[in-house]
Motif scaffolding. Sequence first.
Motif, PDB file in Angstrom:
ATOM      1  N   LYS C  20       0.845  -1.191   0.000  1.00  0.00           N
ATOM      2  CA  LYS C  20       0.000   0.000   0.000  1.00  0.00           C
ATOM      3  C   LYS C  20       0.882   1.243   0.000  1.00  0.00           C
ATOM      4  O   LYS C  20       1.930   1.249   0.637  1.00  0.00           O
ATOM      5  CB  LYS C  20      -0.873   0.012   1.262  1.00  0.00           C
ATOM      6  CG  LYS C  20      -2.254  -0.512   1.015  1.00  0.00           C
ATOM      7  CD  LYS C  20      -3.148  -0.128   2.180  1.00  0.00           C
ATOM      8  CE  LYS C  20      -4.594  -0.340   1.834  1.00  0.00           C
ATOM      9  NZ  LYS C  20      -5.475  -0.025   2.929  1.00  0.00           N
ATOM     10  N   PRO C  21       0.447   2.300  -0.693  1.00  0.00           N
ATOM     11  CA  PRO C  21       1.270   3.515  -0.694  1.00  0.00           C
ATOM     12  C   PRO C  21       1.397   4.127   0.697  1.00  0.00           C
ATOM     13  O   PRO C  21       0.483   4.014   1.522  1.00  0.00           O
ATOM     14  CB  PRO C  21       0.541   4.449  -1.657  1.00  0.00           C
ATOM     15  CG  PRO C  21      -0.702   3.775  -2.045  1.00  0.00           C
ATOM     16  CD  PRO C  21      -0.701   2.391  -1.583  1.00  0.00           C
ATOM     17  N   LYS C  22       2.550   4.763   0.916  1.00  0.00           N
ATOM     18  CA  LYS C  22       2.810   5.322   2.236  1.00  0.00           C
ATOM     19  C   LYS C  22       2.545   6.819   2.276  1.00  0.00           C
ATOM     20  O   LYS C  22       2.774   7.466   3.288  1.00  0.00           O
ATOM     21  CB  LYS C  22       4.280   5.084   2.595  1.00  0.00           C
ATOM     22  CG  LYS C  22       4.623   3.623   2.773  1.00  0.00           C
ATOM     23  CD  LYS C  22       5.123   3.351   4.183  1.00  0.00           C
ATOM     24  CE  LYS C  22       5.025   1.894   4.550  1.00  0.00           C
ATOM     25  NZ  LYS C  22       5.765   0.995   3.679  1.00  0.00           N
ATOM     26  N   THR C  23       2.125   7.370   1.158  1.00  0.00           N
ATOM     27  CA  THR C  23       1.976   8.826   1.106  1.00  0.00           C
ATOM     28  C   THR C  23       0.632   9.254   1.663  1.00  0.00           C
ATOM     29  O   THR C  23      -0.300   8.462   1.771  1.00  0.00           O
ATOM     30  CB  THR C  23       2.088   9.320  -0.340  1.00  0.00           C
ATOM     31  OG1 THR C  23       1.290   8.488  -1.163  1.00  0.00           O
ATOM     32  CG2 THR C  23       3.502   9.273  -0.814  1.00  0.00           C
ATOM     33  N   GLN C  25      -2.539  11.756   1.025  1.00  0.00           N
ATOM     34  CA  GLN C  25      -3.149  12.558  -0.040  1.00  0.00           C
ATOM     35  C   GLN C  25      -3.545  13.889   0.555  1.00  0.00           C
ATOM     36  O   GLN C  25      -4.649  14.074   1.039  1.00  0.00           O
ATOM     37  CB  GLN C  25      -4.352  11.807  -0.629  1.00  0.00           C
ATOM     38  CG  GLN C  25      -3.989  10.450  -1.173  1.00  0.00           C
ATOM     39  CD  GLN C  25      -2.869  10.528  -2.178  1.00  0.00           C
ATOM     40  OE1 GLN C  25      -2.936  11.295  -3.132  1.00  0.00           O
ATOM     41  NE2 GLN C  25      -1.811   9.768  -1.975  1.00  0.00           N
ATOM     42  N   PRO C  27      -4.426  17.468   0.492  1.00  0.00           N
ATOM     43  CA  PRO C  27      -5.519  18.374   0.901  1.00  0.00           C
ATOM     44  C   PRO C  27      -6.712  17.640   1.496  1.00  0.00           C
ATOM     45  O   PRO C  27      -7.391  18.168   2.366  1.00  0.00           O
ATOM     46  CB  PRO C  27      -5.907  19.077  -0.393  1.00  0.00           C
ATOM     47  CG  PRO C  27      -4.830  18.790  -1.352  1.00  0.00           C
ATOM     48  CD  PRO C  27      -4.211  17.514  -0.938  1.00  0.00           C
ATOM     49  N   GLU C  28      -6.940  16.387   1.065  1.00  0.00           N
ATOM     50  CA  GLU C  28      -8.070  15.647   1.633  1.00  0.00           C
ATOM     51  C   GLU C  28      -7.692  15.027   2.971  1.00  0.00           C
ATOM     52  O   GLU C  28      -8.437  15.116   3.942  1.00  0.00           O
ATOM     53  CB  GLU C  28      -8.519  14.536   0.676  1.00  0.00           C
ATOM     54  CG  GLU C  28      -9.171  15.026  -0.595  1.00  0.00           C
ATOM     55  CD  GLU C  28      -8.185  15.216  -1.712  1.00  0.00           C
ATOM     56  OE1 GLU C  28      -7.155  14.530  -1.699  1.00  0.00           O
ATOM     57  OE2 GLU C  28      -8.417  16.062  -2.583  1.00  0.00           O
ATOM     58  N   TYR C  32      -0.755  14.189  10.234  1.00  0.00           N
ATOM     59  CA  TYR C  32      -0.808  14.176  11.683  1.00  0.00           C
ATOM     60  C   TYR C  32       0.300  15.080  12.210  1.00  0.00           C
ATOM     61  O   TYR C  32       1.465  14.895  11.897  1.00  0.00           O
ATOM     62  CB  TYR C  32      -0.619  12.761  12.221  1.00  0.00           C
ATOM     63  CG  TYR C  32      -0.549  12.726  13.722  1.00  0.00           C
ATOM     64  CD1 TYR C  32      -1.699  12.949  14.478  1.00  0.00           C
ATOM     65  CD2 TYR C  32       0.653  12.530  14.393  1.00  0.00           C
ATOM     66  CE1 TYR C  32      -1.642  12.965  15.849  1.00  0.00           C
ATOM     67  CE2 TYR C  32       0.718  12.541  15.768  1.00  0.00           C
ATOM     68  CZ  TYR C  32      -0.445  12.759  16.489  1.00  0.00           C
ATOM     69  OH  TYR C  32      -0.381  12.779  17.858  1.00  0.00           O
ATOM     70  N   LEU C  33      -0.067  16.048  12.997  1.00  0.00           N
ATOM     71  CA  LEU C  33       0.916  16.989  13.523  1.00  0.00           C
ATOM     72  C   LEU C  33       1.173  16.694  14.987  1.00  0.00           C
ATOM     73  O   LEU C  33       0.237  16.472  15.758  1.00  0.00           O
ATOM     74  CB  LEU C  33       0.403  18.420  13.371  1.00  0.00           C
ATOM     75  CG  LEU C  33       0.156  18.849  11.924  1.00  0.00           C
ATOM     76  CD1 LEU C  33      -0.508  20.203  11.882  1.00  0.00           C
ATOM     77  CD2 LEU C  33       1.439  18.874  11.146  1.00  0.00           C
ATOM     78  N   GLN C  34       2.445  16.697  15.338  1.00  0.00           N
ATOM     79  CA  GLN C  34       2.803  16.439  16.733  1.00  0.00           C
ATOM     80  C   GLN C  34       2.382  17.636  17.587  1.00  0.00           C
ATOM     81  O   GLN C  34       2.187  18.730  17.089  1.00  0.00           O
ATOM     82  CB  GLN C  34       4.304  16.213  16.853  1.00  0.00           C
ATOM     83  CG  GLN C  34       4.839  15.133  15.944  1.00  0.00           C
ATOM     84  CD  GLN C  34       4.356  13.762  16.319  1.00  0.00           C
ATOM     85  OE1 GLN C  34       3.894  13.557  17.429  1.00  0.00           O
ATOM     86  NE2 GLN C  34       4.435  12.822  15.392  1.00  0.00           N
TER      87      GLN C  34
END
Lengths: 345, 366, 236
Positions: C20-23, C25, C27-28, C32-34
Amino acid sequence: MEHLFTNIAQILTSWMVSLGLPPIWADLILLIGQWTIIVVIVTLNVIVLVWLERKISGFIQERLGPNRLGPFGAFQTIADAMKLLTKEDIIPSQADRWIFMTAPMLFIVIAVMLYAVLPLGQGMEVVDLNVGLFYFISLGSLSTICLLMAGWGSNNKWSLLGAMRSVAQMISYEIPLAFSLLGVVMLAGSLNLSEIVTAQNRYWFILLQPVAFLTYFIAATAELNRGPFDMPEAEQELTAGAYTEYTGMRWALFFLAEYTNLVAVSALAATLFFGGGQGPWLPSWLWIIIKTYLIMLVFMWMKWTFPRIRMDHLMSFSWKVLIPVSLANILITGLGIEFFRGMGW
Amino acid sequence: MIETETYTINIGPQHPSTHGGLHVEAIMDGEEVKDAIVHVGYVHRSVEKIAESRTYAQFVPYASRLDYLASHLPTLGYVQAVEKLAGIIVPERAEYIRVIVSELSRIASHMIFVGSLAIDLGATTGMVYCFRDRERIMDMFEMSSGQRMIASYMRLGGISADLPESFYPAVESFINDLPGMIAEYHGLISGNEILQERCKDVGILSAQDAVAYGVTGPNLRASGVDYDLRRDDPYGIYPRFEFRVPTGQNGDSWDRFMVRIEEMEQSGRIIKQALRDMPSGEIQAKVPRILKPEKGREVYHRVESSKGELGFHLVSDGSDKPYRVHVRAPSFINLMVLPLICRGGKLQDVITNIATLDPVLGESDR
Amino acid sequence: MIGKGLLKGLGITLKHGVEKPKTIQYPEQRPYLQERFRGCLEFDYKNCIVCGMCTKACPNNVLSFETAPIEGSKKKRLVSYTIDLQYCMFCNLCVEACPTNTLFFVHDFELSTYRRDEIKKVYIPPALTQVDAGGGQAELIPQDALEPDREAEAEAKRLKQLQAMKTALSKGGQKVLAKYVDTEEDAAVLANLLQADEKKRDKMAALIVDDKEKARKVAQAFVAKERKTQAGGEEK
């Protein structure tokens, strides 16, 4: 289904003859019609291929690839093509105008001419040439001249370097390419592509000629200027090599031609080594499409895995490894044929 | 006899593989490089002059911007130089945290090295995998300092904040996964015969030349000189850790590559030990808000950055701003051997050599 | 064997090709911000004690503020506070220097603007811009956005006050008028006068709302005149 396209052609011919056209004229019109259809399909196919290549590189790199425009980003290439069409066409002031302008056109013309002899199904070649393979190889080597023209005409050191590299590379790899095909020709006893397909009724030639296939595959990658042999482009070294100065649609023509060549070379591999249109259940033209696409996937997979080889290694690999191997392959094939003939097969 | 001519080709300053604004003027004979002239200074921001108009504490974020690929290492060098100048003693825990983040920085920097070597040689996918793994380190920096790339986490006399709870599981799982990542690089990048062909015996730098030119860091060790400041001129708490200093034999691009790969493993070892021994306690020493070191004091402090010996020379005039700051930038000095190792090679070797010297132009041009 | 490494590389890319891609997407899917993530620098005027530690800590002159003296006190009050984000390095030095958590980073990282002056953030404490603002609305309003609103609000408020004053005066309003005359008698006289005369009443109400000094003078003049006419009437 099997004779769908051949039947259509027959109906069209008989219809034209019934209109009072002499049969030779009807054949000529049909020929031009077939030719146009193939060119259109091949160019449209490039749109799919570019999308496929970007998707595959995306998947390999754990990304998604284009996914904004249309389902799974399928219309992305169309948008890109639109952009390229509307871009300003810049010709550098110091460029050799005529050579610069004709190089991409010639490149694409040569690329589509390759399709004249490819059997895209049973009895589905535009011209059933008895020296089809010879025609294919000789035309394929012409594209060297276009790249040299592009490099020389751009009047740019990067371009010239790229062009010189491509000349050296393509000329060196022509030889193992032709030699590797010779084994197949010896087995089939013909240069006619449809006859070679028929000769694979019992075994696909990949089984009898694995070495030849490997040599062909490597040499073809070099002929196509695809990674790991993308010397003429060599983005990280030569910025874009022979294509550095090209913009807009002229650049897109090169792009188009490269993908067209990719399809042609893969289709030839499918024809020579994988039994062409032969296969169970499905019609022959579908089989050849499936096989061609599978071979192209391998080409793409390789491009996105390997680093670029160095120029001098590339040359020595061709002259010191590929050519001796392909020559040995011819020898062994010849001996084998004689041996089995002696055995009375 | 055919007369031939050399021609110049300008690699950069705008070129896909010069790692920033580097300009290499290559004098070519066909595909062969006769000579190369390195032009630097395209990213000059007069960082040393800026330092003279900032207070000691204010320069920390600028120091981060020297080597932006391993931003903890230049800040570590700078704050330790100021601490030496002003005689500040750093709390134990802060020292351990500093070691952990700087070794993580080193791994991140070497991951970029591996990735950029891969993409410079045409293997795009190798680059993507390296950046994917580096992303985990960036996440850890975001946890600890709040910023991913240019963290400015170090402070005079300590660090800006203690490590958050979420940091420990992240760093532990990263260290456990590190051998797997390196195995993958070996499989995809260094195991590849094409890459080996392109790196082996390319850009050979002899030990004598390396020492004469002042080359430091992994580039020097690849030439076979066993010299690592963390062991040979220890700073901070590095003497407490056990690690091996990897060296190469030939000094070619391949050795420079392999030395860095092994350094990543050793950094992982150091982090493991630091996590094990880390005491609890203060993270910030008492530092006066307006720091005025004694007049006329002068220090030179050097740390082993991911690029080599990174030195800070500070002169105090008794005010709250340094009188003079000089940065001994390893990238700049390492780059100067580029003509030497490129001569006689192919054009494609220039690219390999730039990639394996691993310069950071922000640091080189300052 | 030559080619083994190549095949292994192909295997690795194939393995990741089917993963599975790790990126993200972007704007949608939001990243996750620390917790400590430093996005946009924000300012909360309520805690500001105008100590100036932030401007001293800032290496790049991002922060600046204006002050005015508070009457009868040594303290100063904040007139405006400017964060010129285009020079900000997000280094956290000002936040650490601030003793009252007035400056802080929020997680908003999409800071691009269409015009250059939009990135400059000016905070004006509402106490200055809204006189008697009914408890002080705790919202921060940048200066240019505030300017037209304030005028309209003041005008509306004035009309409201004027209306209230008019009704008060028509019903008497001795207590209000007592502020503007000297004695309660005078106030009663004025109230009677204004109740009778609508024109004078409107004038008085407007003056009371707009200019209290003038209102006092006019009121006294009214009373004097009324006294005079009353006295004259008695004489006649």
